[in-house]
Each structure stands twice: as C-alpha cells, then as structure tokens.
Design a protein around this motif. Structure first.
Motif, mmCIF file in Angstrom:
data_model
loop_
_atom_site.group_PDB
_atom_site.id
_atom_site.type_symbol
_atom_site.label_atom_id
_atom_site.label_comp_id
_atom_site.label_asym_id
_atom_site.label_seq_id
_atom_site.Cartn_x
_atom_site.Cartn_y
_atom_site.Cartn_z
ATOM 1 N N ARG A 154 17.978 44.691 26.348
ATOM 2 C CA ARG A 154 16.990 45.518 27.039
ATOM 3 C C ARG A 154 16.979 46.918 26.426
ATOM 4 N NH1 ARG A 154 18.261 47.530 32.902
ATOM 5 N NH2 ARG A 154 18.507 45.295 33.322
ATOM 6 N N MET A 155 15.771 47.436 26.137
ATOM 7 C CA MET A 155 15.611 48.824 25.692
ATOM 8 C C MET A 155 15.617 49.706 26.938
ATOM 9 S SD MET A 155 15.049 48.288 22.388
ATOM 10 C CE MET A 155 14.360 47.076 21.252
ATOM 11 N N MET A 156 16.555 50.618 27.027
ATOM 12 C CA MET A 156 16.733 51.360 28.278
ATOM 13 C C MET A 156 15.630 52.386 28.522
ATOM 14 S SD MET A 156 20.856 51.791 28.728
ATOM 15 C CE MET A 156 20.727 52.162 30.469
ATOM 16 N N SER A 157 14.892 52.803 27.490
ATOM 17 C CA SER A 157 13.854 53.819 27.703
ATOM 18 C C SER A 157 12.612 53.242 28.372
ATOM 19 C CB SER A 157 13.463 54.465 26.373
ATOM 20 O OG SER A 157 12.857 53.503 25.521
ATOM 21 N N ASN A 158 12.300 51.957 28.088
ATOM 22 C CA ASN A 158 11.074 51.367 28.648
ATOM 23 C C ASN A 158 11.296 50.004 29.288
ATOM 24 O OD1 ASN A 158 11.517 49.815 26.373
ATOM 25 N ND2 ASN A 158 9.853 50.735 25.187
ATOM 26 N N ASN A 159 12.585 49.567 29.366
ATOM 27 C CA ASN A 159 12.953 48.288 30.000
ATOM 28 C C ASN A 159 12.306 47.062 29.335
ATOM 29 O OD1 ASN A 159 14.719 49.318 31.995
ATOM 30 N ND2 ASN A 159 12.949 49.957 33.232
ATOM 31 N N ALA A 160 11.939 47.180 28.066
ATOM 32 C CA ALA A 160 11.419 46.022 27.330
ATOM 33 C C ALA A 160 12.574 45.066 27.030
ATOM 34 C CB ALA A 160 10.749 46.480 26.034
ATOM 35 N N VAL A 161 12.377 43.759 27.262
ATOM 36 C CA VAL A 161 13.437 42.756 27.110
ATOM 37 C C VAL A 161 13.086 41.817 25.954
ATOM 38 C CG1 VAL A 161 14.691 40.870 28.227
ATOM 39 C CG2 VAL A 161 14.012 42.886 29.567
ATOM 40 N N TYR A 162 14.076 41.570 25.083
ATOM 41 C CA TYR A 162 13.886 40.685 23.927
ATOM 42 C C TYR A 162 15.128 39.825 23.732
ATOM 43 C CZ TYR A 162 9.835 43.506 22.624
ATOM 44 O OH TYR A 162 8.627 44.135 22.616
ATOM 45 N N LEU A 163 14.953 38.709 23.015
ATOM 46 C CA LEU A 163 16.060 37.816 22.686
ATOM 47 C C LEU A 163 16.411 38.019 21.211
ATOM 48 C CD1 LEU A 163 17.805 35.499 23.957
ATOM 49 C CD2 LEU A 163 16.247 33.903 22.818
ATOM 50 N N VAL A 164 17.670 38.364 20.932
ATOM 51 C CA VAL A 164 18.107 38.636 19.556
ATOM 52 C C VAL A 164 18.084 37.342 18.758
ATOM 53 C CG1 VAL A 164 20.014 39.424 18.097
ATOM 54 C CG2 VAL A 164 19.533 40.590 20.254
ATOM 55 N N GLU A 165 17.379 37.351 17.629
ATOM 56 C CA GLU A 165 17.275 36.159 16.788
ATOM 57 C C GLU A 165 18.166 36.247 15.556
ATOM 58 O OE1 GLU A 165 13.171 35.867 15.820
ATOM 59 O OE2 GLU A 165 12.613 35.010 17.753
ATOM 60 N N LYS A 166 18.395 37.451 15.065
ATOM 61 C CA LYS A 166 19.107 37.610 13.806
ATOM 62 C C LYS A 166 19.983 38.841 13.909
ATOM 63 C CE LYS A 166 17.799 37.792 8.841
ATOM 64 N NZ LYS A 166 17.882 36.432 8.331
ATOM 65 N N VAL A 167 21.243 38.725 13.480
ATOM 66 C CA VAL A 167 22.181 39.854 13.430
ATOM 67 C C VAL A 167 22.699 39.933 12.005
ATOM 68 C CG1 VAL A 167 24.341 40.819 14.311
ATOM 69 C CG2 VAL A 167 22.857 39.519 15.842
ATOM 70 N N GLY A 168 22.727 41.123 11.439
ATOM 71 C CA GLY A 168 23.167 41.227 10.052
ATOM 72 C C GLY A 168 23.621 42.617 9.670
ATOM 73 N N ILE A 169 24.038 42.740 8.411
ATOM 74 C CA ILE A 169 24.497 44.006 7.852
ATOM 75 C C ILE A 169 23.854 44.183 6.467
ATOM 76 C CG2 ILE A 169 26.723 43.997 9.051
ATOM 77 C CD1 ILE A 169 27.910 43.050 6.257
#
Length: 630
Positions: free
Chosen positions: A257-272
C-alpha cells in the motif's frame, strides 16, 4: 484433569519462551546481516570523476566482466553520455570481499554534480548512511563540492574524503587536503588518494567504506516500511519503483500500500541492479532494490512516499523528502496542436522519473494549448526539453525562461506570477517582489576584478569575500532573473573557465519592475511579454523589436513593431511593405493609367493594414526572446 491442565500450562509456557528466543535470534540475525551492508553515495563537483570512480568500484567488485565494461556504466541515458554529465542518480549493488574475511554488500548511488540536479543528490543522500566525497586533486574544492557536503551533513552522514585524479602531473594532494580542512572543516589527514582512470588506490577506498561508514539499522520482524526513492516508466513492465527497505521484508506476491494515497498493488517482481537488472526473492532491511506491480497510473507513485504491507501496515510513514522548489519557468507548446495529448502524457511520465518538474495547463493566443513548466535551472530545463524530443518524438516550441514573482495587491492579497502576460492592472498592484539568490563563486584571485564587475552589472550586492590560498570565495546576493539567461556563460568567459558557481534561493525582495508588452501591428502578443527592471526595460524592448524585424517576413502592408511600458511606447521598428508590381502589364500609354493602378494598390494596402493578419513564424518567438543569450 488437573494434570492435563498443568501439562497444558507447561507447554504454553515453553512455547512462549521458544517464541521469545526465536524473536531474539531473528533480531541477532538481522543485526548480523545489517553489519554486512553499507549504503553510500558518491558526491562531488562537476567533472571531478564520480562516474569514472564508480566504474572502477564496479570493475574491482566484479559487477560486470571486463568485456562488458564501458565508460560511465551508470550513465545510461544518451544525453548523459553525449554531454559527459550525470543527470539521474543511479544505484548498483556490489559484493566486496574485505580483508577481514567477510563479504560486504555495498549499495552505491552515483549522484549528479550540477547545481540544477541538487534535488537528485538530496534524495539519494536521504536513503544512505554515508558519503564518499570526491575532490579533484588538481582543481581542489569547488562551489558544488561545498553545497553537496552541506547536504550530506544535513543528513547526518559519515563522510570519507577522496582525492581523485592523483595520477595527473598537476595533482597537488597536500594543497587540496589543506583546502578541505580550511573551507569545509573536514579532517583530511586520512583522505584516500585514488585515480578513477587507472584504478590506483580504489582498493584502499573499498576498505575505508566498509570500516569507516556505518551499517544501516532495521528490524526484519517489524511491519514493512520502505522508502520510494525513484520511479520510471517502462513500456513492458509499467512503472518500476526503486525502494530502500527500512523495516520488514519485501517479497514477491506481497500486497503493498502507498501510504500517501492508499493505492494497493500486488508485487510481481523484486530485484536489484548489479548493475544489470537481476531478480531476487526478497529485499531485507537496509537493502536497496526495485519492484514492479503492474502500476499503470503514473499518478499513484510519489517520490518520498512510504510503502507498507496492506494487511499489516506500519504505524507512521517515513519522513520522505522536502518538495523541490522550481526557480525557472517556461511555457512548452507542441508545434502540431494535435500532439497536445501526447505532450501531456510525456510530461506525466517524466514527472514520475523526475519529481522536480512542475507543470500546469496554459493557453496562448499565439501558440495554442500547452503547459507552463517549472524547473530547477536552465540546464534542467534544456535537458527536459531534449528528453521530450528524443524519448517521446515531440516537436516543441518553448518560450524564454522567466522566474516567479510575488505580486502584492492593493486589496491586501498576494499572488504568485509565473507568466508575465498575466500581470494584473497597475492600479491593483501595491508592490512587486522578485526572487533573490545567494551566489557562491570560487575563482583564482587574478580574475576577481572581472567577477566583481559582472556581479555588480547584474544588480548584485556583495555579502562576503574570503581567501583560501590564491583562490577567492565571493558571495553575492543577486536577483534570480539576472542569472537565468547567460550569467554562467559570461562567468566562464571572463575567468577563462576557472570559476565555479553555485546558488541557492534565499527569498524575495521588493524591486522596481515593469511589464514590457510587445505589439505587432498594434496587437499585443502575450508570448513575447516579459518583466524587467525599470533601468533595463527600454533597452531590452528595443533589442526584441530589432530582432523581430529580421525574423518576421514582409507582408503586402507595413507592419509596426512596438515595445510598450504601460501606455508608453519606448521602442519601435517598422517592417516595410512588400510591393507587388501592379504596373507590369502596362505597356506604354499615359502615365495617369499607371498612377491610377498605384493609387488603387495604396488604398488596398491601407485596408489590409486595418484588417490583415500578420503571420509570425513560430520559430520567431524563441529567437526573439533569446536576446539574453547574446
């Protein structure tokens, strides 16, 4: 029965002790992991070798193979490579096997050096615990060196001073160390001497990073708390977000959740970035990496926002970043009015990548629909215009840059004016304030006279003058409007390129400003209006009229060009009429026949001047207003 209840109590107590022991073990393991992480930024003045030094760090740590190495690996935009400057801060994760036998994870951020991109630097420093201060061993401390050091100190950073380009014959490390101590007040006795070009001393720098910079803090068991450092739009992945995890663990399939606007998303990819994009399973406290979550709405991502777990959110957001304050404004219009929506979409995507851009809708009678944009400086404005053309294939017209003024009205209210064409009626204005900057100039003392003369011509007031060896540091309070055009170019010209310049906005000051309106065929043209100090307004208006006379093509009627201050015309030029040969078909005969045709043409021209429309080439607007570049 009593035995069973006693046994259950014992089992419950044992489970409680086991859970407590596991939590302690998790915290110890987290601390052990954090001890092996170092987050740091490389800061320096322009062209002191930050990106080249970053290349050597990547090469020595094995981030890329030798055949994959190129110059300025982290400068991945074409504009950066062409101009030889860093525009966007870039991050990379490296693994370094130290002399103590442990392998450390180094999260390096290469930052820009130009004053116009100081917001990039401030954001990078807020996500690190330490800084590597690079100083050119031949040039010494420069204006932007000071500015970046102060930003690092404001973020409570541990600073490791580095003397770069030590391999050059003109390098003078002892003199530069003395400058660092005198001008900055930083102990330079243990400064690392390196050469980003040859790799000399880079191993010593890596050891200094792991021994002298602090490890990050964080708790794996706490709710997820990650800082949104940067974001950009990828045509395949959607919005890509660069994050620094402070607490908790960021995994794939986490609902964030983005705390500034409460937009909710599902993380699909994590990387570096290593520096290639590399997928990983998790990002733990202290680590820097990227995530994608099929974010299609660019408005949902705000630089400095806090990302948390939607099911188990953290209590309070992170501090984030101070919003940037635009200082230079210009209007951008598409050459083809049908590209307006494409321009709007392009600006939204660039805003995602560069939070320091500010824009709003604008309508011009001469140029149509467009946007009034705010930038951090002239170079910033130029880079954004070039990126809009290259990355989004847009043909654009831009008006001359201006600054924001504060208008105090007679009814007691105060408004901010971005476009001179919107200046209220003089009867409603009580006073006008213009933005002032504190300009710091470092220059060899033989050029000091030229600097003082230039600053005085630009209505500057000297605030401070100090010496460090044979170099002078002069501080002036100058109106921002006086430096947005060609001040930097003039500064480099009068000092043979040896001066360095940095400025910061200090506030507003009341000034005697007037609006100069340009009239073409007695019709005011909003796109050419500008505010100027009364002492310079007449000369500037005359210059623009002279320029327009050469830029506007001749018509079949006479065109007057006028510069007006209020109701007074202060300058005038006239474009003579283009005469059509109406007597070409007259062969012989009485002269009265020719005179009759010429009189008829004269009456027609008078009517044309009254009703005719002057066609001004769109390129003429820019060329005319670029008078400050001469």
């Amino acid at each position: 029965m009593s035995f069973c209840s006693c046994e259950n109590k014992n089992i419950g107590y044992f489970q409680y002790r086991l859970n407590k022991h596991n939590r302690k073990f998790d915290k110890l393991m987290t601390k052990h992991k954090l001890d092996h992480i170092r987050n740091f930024a490389i800061i320096a003045h322009i062209d002191h070798g930050k990106s080249t030094l970053a290349d050597r760090l990547i090469e020595i740590c094995g981030g890329l193979e030798k055949r994959e190495m190129t110059e300025q690996v982290l400068d991945n935009m074409d504009i950066e490579k062409e101009r030889g400057i860093t525009i966007k801060a870039q991050t990379v994760r490296l693994n370094y096997a130290a002399k103590d036998g442990r392998t450390y994870q180094l999260n390096l951020i290469d930052t820009p050096g130009h004053v116009d991109f100081s917001y990039e630097v401030s954001r990078s420093l807020a996500s690190c615990e330490g800084s590597v201060l690079v100083v050119d061993a031949t040039q010494g401390v420069e204006a932007q060196t000071l500015a970046n050091v102060y930003l690092a100190i404001d973020n409570n950073h541990e600073i490791v001073p580095v003397l770069n380009k030590i391999d050059l014959p003109s390098a003078d490390p002892e003199r530069v160390k003395a400058q660092i101590e005198e001008v900055i007040g930083l102990d330079a006795s243990d400064a690392i001497e390196t050469s980003g070009k040859t790799g000399l001393g880079v191993s010593d720098l890596l050891e200094a990073i792991v021994t002298r910079l602090p490890a990050p803090e964080g708790d794996e068991t706490a709710p997820l708390k990650a800082l949104l450092i940067d974001s950009w739009y990828d045509s395949y992945l959607g919005v890509v977000i660069l994050v620094r995890v402070h607490d908790g663990i960021l995994r794939r399939k986490t609902q964030i959740r983005m705390m500034s606007n409460n937009a909710v998303y599902l993380v699909e990819k994590v990387g570096i970035f290593s520096p290639k994009m590399t997928d990983v399973e998790t990002l733990c406290p202290g680590e820097v990496g990227f995530i994608t979550a099929s974010i299609k709405s660019v408005g949902d991502c705000h630089i400095g926002d806090t990302i948390t777990d939607n099911k188990k959110p953290c209590e309070a957001p992170l501090k984030g970043f101070k919003p940037s304050v635009p200082v230079v404004f210009c209007s951008i219009f598409p050459v083809d009015s049908s590209q307006y929506d494409l321009l709007k979409d392009a600006l939204a995507k660039l805003k995602l990548n560069d939070a320091s851009i500010d824009y709003q809708n604008e309508n011009s009678a001469a140029l149509g629909l467009g946007f009034r944009c705010g930038f951090l400086g002239l170079l910033h404005m130029e880079i954004i215009q070039e990126r809009l053309g290259r990355e989004f294939d847009l043909d654009l017209i831009t008006t001359a840059p201006s600054v924001a003024y504060k208008i105090h009205l007679t009814n007691g209210t105060c408004i901010t004016l971005h476009n001179p064409a919107d200046l209220p009626d003089l009867s409603q204005i009580k006073s006008i304030e213009e933005p002032m900057v504190k300009a710091t100039i470092l220059v060899p003392d033989i050029y000091l006279g030229s600097i003082l003369k230039l600053c005085t011509e630009r209505r500057g007031e000297q605030a401070e003058l100090t010496y460090v060896g044979n170099r002078a540091m002069v501080v002036y309070n100058i109106p921002l409007a006086e430096i947005v055009f060609d001040f930097y170019d003039r500064l480099k010209s009068v000092t043979s390129g040896y001066a360095s310049f940095d400025y910061e906005l200090t506030g507003y000051q009341e000034s005697d400003l007037v609006k100069v309106q340009i009239l073409i065929n007695e019709e005011p043209v909003d796109a050419l209006a500008f505010l100027s100090h009364r002492s310079e307004a007449e000369a500037r208006g005359r210059q623009i009229c002279e320029r327009l006379k050469d830029l506007i093509p001749r018509h079949l009627f006479k065109i007057p060009l006028q510069a007006c201050i209020g109701g007074r015309v202060v300058a005038r030029e006239t474009i003579s009429a283009l005469r059509k040969d109406v007597t070409a078909k007259c062969y012989g005969g009485d002269v009265t026949r020719k005179r009759k045709l010429l009189d008829k043409q004269k009456k027609g021209k008078q009517r044309m001047r009254q009703f005719g429309k002057v066609e001004v080439p769109q390129s003429a607007f820019i060329e005319a207003l670029r008078i400050g570049d001469d």
